[in-house]
Design an enzyme around this catalytic site. Structure first.
Site, mmCIF file in Angstrom:
data_model
loop_
_atom_site.group_PDB
_atom_site.id
_atom_site.type_symbol
_atom_site.label_atom_id
_atom_site.label_comp_id
_atom_site.label_asym_id
_atom_site.label_seq_id
_atom_site.Cartn_x
_atom_site.Cartn_y
_atom_site.Cartn_z
ATOM 1 N N GLY A 1 0.821 -1.210 0.000
ATOM 2 C CA GLY A 1 0.000 0.000 0.000
ATOM 3 C C GLY A 1 0.849 1.252 0.000
ATOM 4 N N LYS A 2 1.904 1.247 0.826
ATOM 5 C CA LYS A 2 2.802 2.405 0.880
ATOM 6 C C LYS A 2 3.520 2.584 -0.464
ATOM 7 C CE LYS A 2 3.815 2.311 5.836
ATOM 8 N NZ LYS A 2 4.875 2.221 6.854
ATOM 9 N N ASP B 1 8.074 6.052 8.531
ATOM 10 C CA ASP B 1 7.626 5.518 9.810
ATOM 11 C C ASP B 1 6.366 6.279 10.154
ATOM 12 O OD1 ASP B 1 8.252 3.435 11.716
ATOM 13 O OD2 ASP B 1 8.278 5.039 13.189
ATOM 14 N N ARG C 1 0.434 10.613 4.889
ATOM 15 C CA ARG C 1 1.510 10.237 3.964
ATOM 16 C C ARG C 1 1.475 11.118 2.735
ATOM 17 N NH1 ARG C 1 0.503 5.386 4.127
ATOM 18 N NH2 ARG C 1 1.808 5.042 5.953
#
Length: 197
Positions: A12-13, A69, A183
């Site tokens: 996903g990231k 993170d 994000r």
């Protein structure tokens, strides 16, 4: 620095990085594809953990490395699960069990005491001994729902309500989520930093 190793195995990231920075000509490759193992996240802050992960990936691959993170900080839980968001319910990592534990911890609390924020710190190292890492941070304020909603996203997305849209993070269209999320905001900052280089 067009090819960057991502110090994560989270699909996903990786997809979010490619959506938000791929158009700028950067190619992101997951560290696992290059034989890089995860390392223990022994830092006491999001910044420390992001730097640890990026440095390790850069050392092993010789490529510039980007680490993220991030975590969910719940006001009523004094910022927990915070740094331990991914492993909140223990090992092995299991998002549904994390959500179950979180909802249990907040059971009975009214909506006005269920405030929370997603936090993201990105660290980009041009090489393993880079003394000037690029750091970018973003925050997404919202509140914790009483039950999961939606099937998009990952992690705590189904129980995180975005107040602006009245939807859970797992109900938002990906483009809308990218603009609103912690994000997405951190990546916008990073994109500006890269443009200024």
């Amino acid at each position: 620095m067009k090819r960057i190793v991502v110090a994560s195995g989270n699909a996903g990231k990786l997809a979010e990085f490619n959506r938000l920075l791929g158009a700028a000509g950067y190619e992101f490759v997951a560290q696992g594809e290059l034989g890089v193992e995860d390392i223990p996240e022994t830092g006491l802050s999001f910044v420390e953990n992001a730097l640890l992960k990026a440095r390790h990936a850069a050392e092993v691959t010789g490529l510039p490395a980007l680490a993220d993170d991030s975590g969910l900080c719940v006001d009523a839980l004094d910022g927990a699960p915070g740094l331990y968001s991914a492993r909140y319910a223990g090992e092995p990592v299991h998002p549904a069990r994390n959500i179950e534990k979180l909802l249990g911890a907040l059971e009975g609390l009214p909506d006005d005491r269920r405030g929370a924020s997603f936090h993201c710190t990105l660290a980009l190292l041009r090489h393993p001994t880079d003394p000037r890492p690029l750091l970018a941070q973003g925050e997404w304020r919202g509140r914790i729902l009483r039950a999961p909603r939606g099937n998009r996203g990952f992690g705590y997305d189904p129980v995180f309500l975005d107040p602006e849209h009245g939807l859970s993070a797992a109900e938002l269209d990906p483009a809308v989520k990218d603009a609103a999320s912690h994000r997405g905001k951190a990546l916008q900052v990073l994109r500006q930093q890269l443009g200024a280089e």
